[in-house]
Scaffold this motif. Structure first.
Motif, mmCIF file in Angstrom:
data_model
loop_
_atom_site.group_PDB
_atom_site.id
_atom_site.type_symbol
_atom_site.label_atom_id
_atom_site.label_comp_id
_atom_site.label_asym_id
_atom_site.label_seq_id
_atom_site.Cartn_x
_atom_site.Cartn_y
_atom_site.Cartn_z
ATOM 1 N N ASP A 145 0.864 -1.180 0.000
ATOM 2 C CA ASP A 145 0.000 0.000 0.000
ATOM 3 C C ASP A 145 0.896 1.224 0.000
ATOM 4 O OD1 ASP A 145 -2.723 -1.209 0.334
ATOM 5 O OD2 ASP A 145 -1.790 -2.018 2.144
ATOM 6 N N LEU A 146 0.794 2.019 -1.072
ATOM 7 C CA LEU A 146 1.656 3.184 -1.221
ATOM 8 C C LEU A 146 0.833 4.464 -1.335
ATOM 9 C CD1 LEU A 146 4.239 1.890 -3.877
ATOM 10 C CD2 LEU A 146 4.447 1.844 -1.383
ATOM 11 N N LEU A 199 -5.373 3.878 -0.530
ATOM 12 C CA LEU A 199 -5.351 4.602 0.739
ATOM 13 C C LEU A 199 -5.009 6.079 0.566
ATOM 14 C CD1 LEU A 199 -3.605 2.000 3.091
ATOM 15 C CD2 LEU A 199 -6.021 2.586 2.988
ATOM 16 N N ARG A 200 -4.728 6.525 -0.651
ATOM 17 C CA ARG A 200 -4.372 7.932 -0.867
ATOM 18 C C ARG A 200 -5.594 8.828 -0.621
ATOM 19 N NH1 ARG A 200 -5.254 5.703 -5.984
ATOM 20 N NH2 ARG A 200 -6.434 6.988 -7.481
ATOM 21 N N PRO A 201 -5.368 10.126 -0.434
ATOM 22 C CA PRO A 201 -6.495 11.046 -0.231
ATOM 23 C C PRO A 201 -7.548 10.904 -1.324
ATOM 24 C CG PRO A 201 -4.447 12.173 0.267
ATOM 25 C CD PRO A 201 -4.071 10.823 -0.279
ATOM 26 N N ASN A 202 -8.791 10.770 -0.896
ATOM 27 C CA ASN A 202 -9.942 10.579 -1.783
ATOM 28 C C ASN A 202 -9.921 9.249 -2.524
ATOM 29 O OD1 ASN A 202 -11.364 13.165 -1.364
ATOM 30 N ND2 ASN A 202 -9.499 14.044 -2.271
ATOM 31 N N GLY A 203 -9.080 8.323 -2.071
ATOM 32 C CA GLY A 203 -9.093 6.969 -2.617
ATOM 33 C C GLY A 203 -8.859 6.917 -4.107
ATOM 34 N N ASN A 204 -9.521 5.979 -4.757
ATOM 35 C CA ASN A 204 -9.295 5.775 -6.188
ATOM 36 C C ASN A 204 -9.791 6.926 -7.047
ATOM 37 O OD1 ASN A 204 -8.045 3.265 -5.844
ATOM 38 N ND2 ASN A 204 -10.026 2.199 -5.749
ATOM 39 N N SER A 205 -10.596 7.826 -6.475
ATOM 40 C CA SER A 205 -11.061 8.983 -7.236
ATOM 41 C C SER A 205 -10.120 10.170 -7.109
ATOM 42 C CB SER A 205 -12.460 9.400 -6.762
ATOM 43 O OG SER A 205 -12.424 9.793 -5.395
ATOM 44 N N GLY A 206 -9.112 10.060 -6.257
ATOM 45 C CA GLY A 206 -8.182 11.166 -6.049
ATOM 46 C C GLY A 206 -6.979 11.068 -6.966
#
Length: 906
Positions: A145-146, A199-206
């Motif tokens: 997870d990056l 796990l990045r901000p706004n998930g896969n939509s970010g």
């Protein structure tokens, strides 16, 4: 449960994945140096693979295959610990990500030039490892997870022709795509790691990469509770240069305040409970129609995830106030929460053993076919092979051990996250019913109360604080009141306690975490109500320092007493934890001291009102706490003093009054004098700055309050004298040498003085000066006259109504006993050295009788009277009541001390 010792297993004869590796990469296997893969041997193997004409993409993938083959061979032969396996996998991820980044950045620099910030320096991108990668716990078939973060916006310099300039955002976005191709794409050699950016901000939509400023804004405005658990294990894993040059530390300043809140944060219980239920529901859906999937060692009941959730929950709740709990690896975290008293050591050891066992099972599942699965195989031969590699005689023994570990985990997890089990009338699970009935429910629960309690709680119907509560918080409040009503009916608590609870909690309703704490920890809430019902002062203290109520959760609270060595060691551990993350600024350290002091004082208060401690024991523990706080504060202040001129300060703190006599109460000032013995020409200036710093650290009010008020008026020449005095000058002043000497009242104070802390050689020298002062020859008549005159001045300053008796200031009160003891000590210590010891008024009265200075029985009766008056005074202050009583009370005690005064001073 310990497994039998495993023998060596030739896993390549069975594990299908290892068989494939031997067939495909047998010629390459020797390129990885023998032994456990390390960062150095992995880098060496990569270089050897590129020397064998493999391009970067192929070399990285083959390197993974060599690593997994080595780990499978050594692990299944019983030659590796779990930590060695997971660290090798983590090193593989770090090394391959670093190599990939070097190639990607070189390629993009050739196309667009280097990314540049406004100040002309190169912009940096950090590859943040989350979850098991961040904690250095990667399993052998794990994805990674990056989150990609760059430090600042800007623009590239352009290529060699000055063209193709792009923004830093665009540069790094292209870099992420190329990184995925090098690491995550599947080729003829497989992949290096499966990469997950969800796990990045706004998930896969970010966006695939964010700036540090954008990340900070997201976490501040939109960050959700579950993301705090994700970010807790975050760590910059590449590029290696960013880790070594320290630039990656900038990320910690954004992440730490988001993960660890300043107050004890019990709101996360419900969030984690919901998240775990979602995971269980998802696992149930996956196993629907596939019963074999129910045996998931990670996600099923009693699995790895429940161990991780258990320890992470305790870390997130308290990590803001107790930085020593901040650690990423699960095994280390288990031991830290146990050391902090948040979990019995036996439980931590049992969960640790289960964690190791389940992770080893997980690895064997993955060695079979290199699949990212955690489900036990269904084939009998696969299970038999797993049992054999784990050292079991047969499959049945293995499955029995597995079930035993999972049952331990499940029970501990349910114990931690179970709620409302003792409340028969509490409805709902999370306070949300979605139909707007909370206000009506809050009103209806008032019907369960009667009399003054109902009248007081009815006022909440119009309270702005109550009306402003969110829906879920109102639900918590309703359920808390239901529990309160039930306990009141059962006689477990009193009406007085509930009334004080209402007064205490109303101003705190905006801090919803306290509602959550009391709902999640019924034992804490019940102890809190008993404490509030016992006295008024605890409610005021709790309003000032509400976070301390979590101290009531300790199972051995009433079986232990203050331990100064343990207190100081814990503070030092917390300071080191703050140093590691660069948070050890002065304000943070002052708040650290305040929280620790408030918590310890509250523990003593709880033991006091429960009747566990006597008044003397309370004073002993509060005095020992003050001593410890002075020691820690002095050490920390010296280490941060800019102009210090030596490793250790040659200074001492002398305690007077209640501190000197070890008779401190709650909220007592500290009467102290500072002396030094240092020949350096700058000593006076340096130690004056040092003392001012100590006093400031002790007295300044920060967000967490203050520690103590400091009174230095007993120093030579009082408030007009130097703040810190050379010891030789102090000794001359006290021993009447020279023209500037101490008054008799200062010698009275010396009878209760003691060396609190400081330069070791000064301790014996102070004791010698003190003994010389109190044993010096004196004229009895003049000494008596001066003490009587001082007693009269004190009495005039504290007038008492004719029909009242003040246990401290009235004739026959405590001050009479104290002045009589001081007279006896100053007049008779030369002939009776046993009076020199600073052992308190009660013991000195008994010694005076034994020495023949008081008639038989008078010392003992006076001591008993003094003890009783201290008890009355103590309880009056706890209830915020005056220390005077009707004259018809304490008659026997008053008469005993009147007789003492007449005998000694008449």
């Amino acid at each position: 449960m310990d497994a039998p010792q495993a023998g060596r297993i030739d896993v390549h004869l069975y594990a299908r994945f290892v068989q494939r590796l031997h067939r495909r990469y047998g010629d390459f296997l020797p390129l990885l140096a023998p032994g456990v893969p390390s960062r150095e041997t992995l880098q060496g193997a990569f270089q050897a693979l590129t020397a064998a004409h493999l391009d970067t993409s192929a070399a990285l993938r083959v390197l993974r295959q060599l690593t997994l083959e080595r780990l499978a061979q050594l692990d299944c032969a019983g030659r590796l610990s779990l930590d060695q396996v997971t660290r090798s996998m983590t090193w593989l991820a770090e090394v391959t990500l670093d190599i990939a980044w070097q190639q990607v950045s070189a390629d993009l620099d050739a196309l667009h030039g280097g990314p540049t910030k406004a100040n002309g320096q190169r912009a940096e991108m950090w590859i943040v490892g989350m979850g098991k990668l961040g904690a250095r716990e990667l399993n052998v078939s794990s994805d990674i997870d990056l989150i990609y973060v760059y430090d600042e916006d800007g623009e590239t310099l352009g290529n060699s022709e000055g063209r193709n300039k792009v923004s830093c955002q665009e540069y790094f976005t292209r870099a992420v795509k190329r990184m995925y191709a090098l690491i995550g794409d599947t080729t003829e050699h497989g992949f290096v790691f499966r990469v997950d950016l969800a796990l990045r901000p706004n998930g896969n939509s970010g966006p695939s990469v964010v700036s540090l400023d954008a990340l900070e804004e997201y976490l501040l405005v939109q960050g959700r509770e579950w993301e705090r658990f994700a970010w807790m294990k975050s760590r910059v894993v590449a590029p290696r240069s960013a880790v070594l040059n320290g630039s990656a530390q900038a990320l910690r300043g954004v992440v730490l305040p988001f993960v660890f809140r300043r107050y004890l944060d019990y709101n996360v219980f419900e969030s984690l409970r919901t998240l775990h239920q979602q995971i269980r529901d998802h696992a149930a859906k996956r196993s629907a129609g596939h019963p074999e999937r129910a045996n998931d060692v990670k996600l099923s009941r009693g699995g790895i995830r429940e161990i991780e959730f258990t320890v992470q929950l305790l870390q997130v709740v308290r990590g803001g106030q107790f930085p020593e709990l901040r650690t990423r690896p699960t095994m280390d975290a288990l031991q830290r929460v146990a050391k902090a008293g948040l979990m019995p050591q036996a439980t931590a050891d049992a969960l640790g053993a289960a964690y190791v066992f389940l992770r080893q099972v997980e690895h064997r599942i993955q060695y079979l076919d290199d699949q990212q699965t955690h489900v036990l195989p269904t084939r009998d031969d696969d299970l038999a092979w797993m049992a054999q590699t784990l050292g079991f005689v047969g499959t049945c023994d293995f499955l029995s051990a597995l079930d035993a570990h999972r049952e331990v985990v499940a029970q501990e997890f349910d114990t931690l996250l179970g709620s409302d089990r003792d409340c028969k009338t509490c409805n709902g699970k999370n306070g949300k019913n979605g139909n707007g009935r909370e206000h009506a429910e809050l009103e209806s629960v008032l019907g369960e109360f009667k009399g003054p309690v109902r009248e007081r709680l009815a006022q909440w119907g119009d309270s702005p604080r109550v009306l402003a509560l969110r829906e879920d918080a109102r639900g918590r409040l309703t359920r808390l009141l239901q529990r309160t009503a039930q306990w009141l009916t059962e006689g477990r608590i009193t009406e007085v306690a509930v009334l004080r609870m209402a007064d205490w909690i109303e101003p705190l309703l905006r801090r919803e975490s306290y509602l959550a704490l009391m709902l999640e920890r019924p034992s804490v809430y019940e102890r809190l109500l008993r404490l509030l019902g016992a006295a008024k002062w605890p409610a005021r203290y709790l309003l000032q320092h509400p976070g301390v109520i979590d101290e009531l959760a300790g199972g051995n609270l009433f079986q232990t007493r203050f331990d100064a060595a343990e207190f100081e060691a814990e503070l030092q551990a917390r300071r080191l934890a703050l140093q590691r993350t660069g948070e050890d600024d002065e304000e943070s350290l002052m708040n650290l001291l305040r929280r620790a002091h408030h918590a310890e004082q509250f523990r003593t208060l709880a033991r006091d009102v429960e009747g566990v401690l006597t008044v003397e024991q309370v004073a002993d523990d509060l005095s020992a706490l003050a001593d410890a706080v002075l020691r820690v504060t002095s050490r920390w202040c010296w280490s941060r003093l800019k102009n210090r001129h030596r490793e250790e300060p040659a200074i001492a703190i002398i305690g007077y009054g209640k501190l000197g006599g070890k008779e401190l109460g709650y909220g007592s000032d500290l009467d102290i004098v500072f002396v030094y013995d240092d020949e350096d020409e700058r000593a006076q200036e340096i130690y004056a700055a040092y003392v001012r710093k100590i006093i400031n650290w002790m007295t300044v009010k920060t967000a967490d309050g203050d520690l103590y008020e400091i009174d230095t008026a007993l120093r030579p020449n009082g408030n007009s004298g130097l703040l810190v005095t050379r010891f030789e000058a102090y000794a001359d002043y006290q021993q009447q040498r020279g023209s500037n000497t101490a008054w008799t009242w200062e010698h009275q104070a010396m009878t209760r003085a003691r060396f609190v802390m400081g330069w070791p050689s000064l301790a014996a020298r102070f004791d010698a000066v003190r003994h010389a002062v109190i044993s010096a020859p004196r004229d009895a008549v003049s000494l008596k006259a001066e003490i009587v005159a001082m007693r009269e001045r004190v009495r005039q300053g504290h007038p008492v109504k004719p029909d009242r008796f003040d246990v401290k200031h009235s004739p026959g009160g405590m001050v009479d006993a104290e002045f009589a003891v001081q007279y006896l000590v100053l007049l008779h210590t030369a002939a009776h050295p046993e009076l020199a010891d600073n052992v308190g008024n009660i013991a000195l009265l008994q010694r005076a009788e034994k020495a023949g200075l008081l008639p038989a029985g008078m010392g003992e009766s006076s001591a008993n009277a003094y003890r009783e008056m201290r008890r009355i005074q103590h309880h009056a202050r706890l209830n915020e009541e005056p220390t005077d009583v009707p004259t018809c009370q304490c008659v026997e005690e008053r008469n005993a001390l009147v007789m003492l005064w007449q005998r000694v001073m008449g």
